[in-house]
Write a protein that holds these residues in place. Structure first.
Motif, PDB file in Angstrom:
ATOM      1  N   TYR A   1     -57.015 -28.566 -29.580  1.00 21.64           N
ATOM      2  CA  TYR A   1     -57.133 -29.375 -28.368  1.00 21.64           C
ATOM      3  C   TYR A   1     -55.772 -29.696 -27.768  1.00 21.64           C
ATOM      4  CZ  TYR A   1     -58.491 -33.202 -25.262  1.00 21.64           C
ATOM      5  OH  TYR A   1     -58.681 -34.004 -24.166  1.00 21.64           O
TER       6      TYR A   1
ATOM      7  N   CYS B   1     -62.333 -38.972 -27.343  1.00 19.44           N
ATOM      8  CA  CYS B   1     -63.529 -38.243 -27.773  1.00 19.44           C
ATOM      9  C   CYS B   1     -63.148 -36.914 -28.419  1.00 19.44           C
ATOM     10  CB  CYS B   1     -64.444 -38.040 -26.570  1.00 19.44           C
ATOM     11  SG  CYS B   1     -65.910 -37.055 -26.890  1.00 19.44           S
ATOM     12  N   TRP B   2     -62.257 -36.180 -27.793  1.00 14.06           N
ATOM     13  CA  TRP B   2     -61.901 -34.841 -28.272  1.00 14.06           C
ATOM     14  C   TRP B   2     -60.889 -34.859 -29.412  1.00 14.06           C
ATOM     15  CZ3 TRP B   2     -63.759 -29.983 -27.502  1.00 14.06           C
ATOM     16  CH2 TRP B   2     -64.797 -29.883 -26.572  1.00 14.06           C
TER      17      TRP B   2
ATOM     18  N   ILE C   1     -68.451 -40.637 -26.687  1.00 18.92           N
ATOM     19  CA  ILE C   1     -67.927 -40.948 -25.362  1.00 18.92           C
ATOM     20  C   ILE C   1     -68.471 -42.270 -24.827  1.00 18.92           C
ATOM     21  CG2 ILE C   1     -69.704 -39.641 -24.122  1.00 18.92           C
ATOM     22  CD1 ILE C   1     -65.930 -39.891 -23.227  1.00 18.92           C
TER      23      ILE C   1
ATOM     24  N   ASP D   1     -60.849 -43.273 -17.763  1.00 17.70           N
ATOM     25  CA  ASP D   1     -61.746 -42.131 -17.923  1.00 17.70           C
ATOM     26  C   ASP D   1     -61.059 -40.990 -18.670  1.00 17.70           C
ATOM     27  OD1 ASP D   1     -63.769 -43.467 -16.638  1.00 17.70           O
ATOM     28  OD2 ASP D   1     -63.455 -42.498 -14.695  1.00 17.70           O
ATOM     29  N   GLU D   2     -59.840 -40.679 -18.285  1.00 14.55           N
ATOM     30  CA  GLU D   2     -59.092 -39.624 -18.975  1.00 14.55           C
ATOM     31  C   GLU D   2     -58.801 -40.024 -20.417  1.00 14.55           C
ATOM     32  OE1 GLU D   2     -55.718 -37.090 -17.235  1.00 14.55           O
ATOM     33  OE2 GLU D   2     -54.635 -38.621 -18.396  1.00 14.55           O
TER      34      GLU D   2
ATOM     35  N   ASP E   1     -69.100 -35.786 -27.228  1.00 14.20           N
ATOM     36  CA  ASP E   1     -69.081 -35.677 -25.765  1.00 14.20           C
ATOM     37  C   ASP E   1     -70.486 -35.706 -25.173  1.00 14.20           C
ATOM     38  OD1 ASP E   1     -69.637 -33.197 -26.898  1.00 14.20           O
ATOM     39  OD2 ASP E   1     -68.481 -32.054 -25.439  1.00 14.20           O
TER      40      ASP E   1
ATOM     41  N   ASN F   1     -61.962 -39.659 -22.572  1.00 15.13           N
ATOM     42  CA  ASN F   1     -62.262 -38.259 -22.858  1.00 15.13           C
ATOM     43  C   ASN F   1     -61.319 -37.697 -23.917  1.00 15.13           C
ATOM     44  OD1 ASN F   1     -63.841 -35.802 -22.069  1.00 15.13           O
ATOM     45  ND2 ASN F   1     -61.800 -35.042 -21.584  1.00 15.13           N
ATOM     46  N   GLN F   2     -60.053 -38.061 -23.845  1.00 13.99           N
ATOM     47  CA  GLN F   2     -59.088 -37.592 -24.843  1.00 13.99           C
ATOM     48  C   GLN F   2     -59.413 -38.142 -26.223  1.00 13.99           C
ATOM     49  OE1 GLN F   2     -55.293 -38.756 -23.241  1.00 13.99           O
ATOM     50  NE2 GLN F   2     -55.159 -36.994 -21.859  1.00 13.99           N
TER      51      GLN F   2
ATOM     52  N   ARG G   1     -64.468 -45.933 -24.105  1.00 10.31           N
ATOM     53  CA  ARG G   1     -63.786 -46.833 -23.161  1.00 10.31           C
ATOM     54  C   ARG G   1     -63.563 -48.228 -23.756  1.00 10.31           C
ATOM     55  NH1 ARG G   1     -66.874 -43.442 -20.435  1.00 10.31           N
ATOM     56  NH2 ARG G   1     -66.022 -42.341 -18.620  1.00 10.31           N
TER      57      ARG G   1
END
Length: 466
Positions: free
Chosen positions: A19, A75-76, A82, A68-69, A301, A72-73, A86
């Motif tokens: 990733y 999560c990965w 997800i 939001d970014e 995700d 997502n980061q 937050r």
């Protein structure tokens, strides 16, 4: 120290893909970073507390604007579902703002009673440069506990984040840049273990804050030995909960199970062992099993996932070995892994497990699991529960569920723990000191007390000549 750049790769627990790739810092990078910190601190020291606060508040706003970014980061990089990711953004904002707000009180000069012919007071001075070594499981919350008070106190900060979550360091750096923080006050380095140790030994580092394993804490103490600098260590736990017969069982079940399985159990202060009064034991277990069976193990995700993968296949393998050890010694497993199709040996996807008929001869009740498993043990008295709760090398948090607050507090006074909860668990109130005993580490973050380790007292004793 590394003289040329090596590549660090972050594999996502979602699908084992690469990733993130980042070059590790070279010896030149490290030297430049530490020198910039020393030079920046000489100026930052003279910036007023109000100006520091304004910049730190702006940093928090810039960080939130990118949630939001960031989610997502997360999560990965580390596998958090997800729908929950937050929450760490909100948690960072809560802690950061509290530590900014309390700085005036925490850093205030201590004025001593009047003594004829003398002025006496104690000031708190910045140490210099703090080196923060942060983990992957709560990568922002653990880091911000030290970063904000360090900067507010007039220090510079160099952050080394986990190889699993390198983008967290970059997100914090970008937010500080947007806030107008002077260059050199907050920096980050991607480092190997060997180079991390070398930085700790560098004379330009004045304080080290580490969150991670006991073995990692030993390394930090060893590397800093003989330098006479402060070291803060938060090393995890095997946190217990005790459910008394008079507890609100519905509330106790919901709270304990969430405390045990949130973040796939990968929380240093998560519930890892539960002791339940024999009179309500069967009811507690039955309701807990029903709740655990409702978890949705899946890709983080996926918005419907409530239980994501563990961070690595090896971590899941360790928890599987604890479960098998317990079963081989007579423990009863209440969850059928076949009901969770993604659970496969050799992957980080692991079904939640709830064990009864457990005891302290089983690894699952003594070793830190850091995964989605919890043992539930029957007890017949407060005294038995207290003895079992204290029977651990760790002492980070402990929880009691009861409607009798006086008895709860009396129990809490006897527990070897840094934080004691009643009718809740797995939460850090920024107004309270975050600390541990035994192998959970030493030092303190959060609250006004969190500023003490990031400053040094300086006494002024002034004789007035007539």
């Amino acid at each position: 120290m590394t003289s040329k750049r090596q590549l660090q790769q972050t594999y996502s627990p979602i699908d084992n893909s690469v990733y993130v790739e980042r070059a590790l810092a070279s010896s030149e990078d490290v030297n430049d970073t530490l020198q910039k910190a020393v030079e920046a601190q000489a100026n930052w020291l003279h910036v007023t507390l109000q100006e520091r606060a304004a910049i730190c508040y702006k940093m928090v706003d810039a960080f939130i604007a990118n949630e939001d970014e960031i989610a997502n980061q997360l999560c990965w990089m580390m596998g958090r579902p997800i729908q929950y990711a937050r929450g760490e953004v909100a948690g960072l904002a809560e802690r950061a703002r509290y530590m900014i707000d309390v700085a005036d009180e925490a850093l205030a000069t201590i004025r001593l009673p009047e003594n004829t012919g003398f002025l006496r007071y104690i000031k708190r001075e910045a140490l210099g440069t703090a080196f923060v070594i942060a983990p992957w499981n709560y990568p922002y919350l653990t880091a911000i506990n030290v970063i904000i008070p360090a900067i507010m106190a007039g220090n510079c900060v160099v952050l080394k984040h986990s190889a699993q979550t390198p983008l967290c360091a970059e997100q914090l750096f970008n937010a500080f840049q947007k806030a107008g923080l002077p260059a050199g006050v907050f920096q980050y380095l991607h480092l190997s273990h060997a180079d991390t140790e070398a930085v700790i030994k560098d004379r330009r580092i004045d304080y080290v804050a580490f969150t991670g394993s006991v073995a990692g804490g030993v390394m930090v103490e060893s590397a800093s030995c003989g330098r006479f600098i402060g070291v803060g260590l938060e090393l995890g736990g095997k946190d217990p909960a005790y459910v008394r017969a008079d507890a609100d069982i519905e509330h106790a079940v919901a709270t304990c199970i969430d405390g045990a399985f949130f973040n796939s159990g990968q929380s240093c202060c998560g519930i890892e062992r539960i002791y339940v009064d024999s009179r309500v034991f069967d009811e507690f277990v039955c309701k807990s099993v029903d709740l655990v069976k409702g978890y949705q193990l899946g890709r983080p995700d996926d918005i419907y996932t409530t239980l994501g993968p563990m961070v690595k296949a090896s971590a899941a393998g360790f928890v599987r070995s604890q479960i098998q050890d317990a079963i081989s010694k007579g423990a009863i497993a209440h969850i059928d892994a076949n009901d969770f199709p993604l659970d496969k040996v050799g992957t980080p996807y692991l079904a939640p497990q709830l064990l009864t008929n457990v005891n302290h001869q089983m690894r699952v009740m003594t070793e830190e699991s850091f995964g989605p498993v919890v043992g539930i043990m029957k007890v017949d008295s407060d005294e038995e529960a207290i003895a079992l709760m204290n029977d651990s090398e760790f002492g980070l948090t402990a929880s009691v569920f009861t409607q009798d607050i006086d008895i709860a507090v009396a129990i809490g006074e006897q527990l070897e723990t840094g934080t004691f909860f009643v009718n809740r668990c797995d939460y850090l109130d920024p107004a309270l000191a975050w600390t541990g005993v035994k192998n959970s580490g030493r030092g303190c973050t959060l609250s006004a007390l969190g500023y003490e380790s990031l400053t040094r007292p300086k006494s002024f004793h002034i004789k007035i000549l007539q």
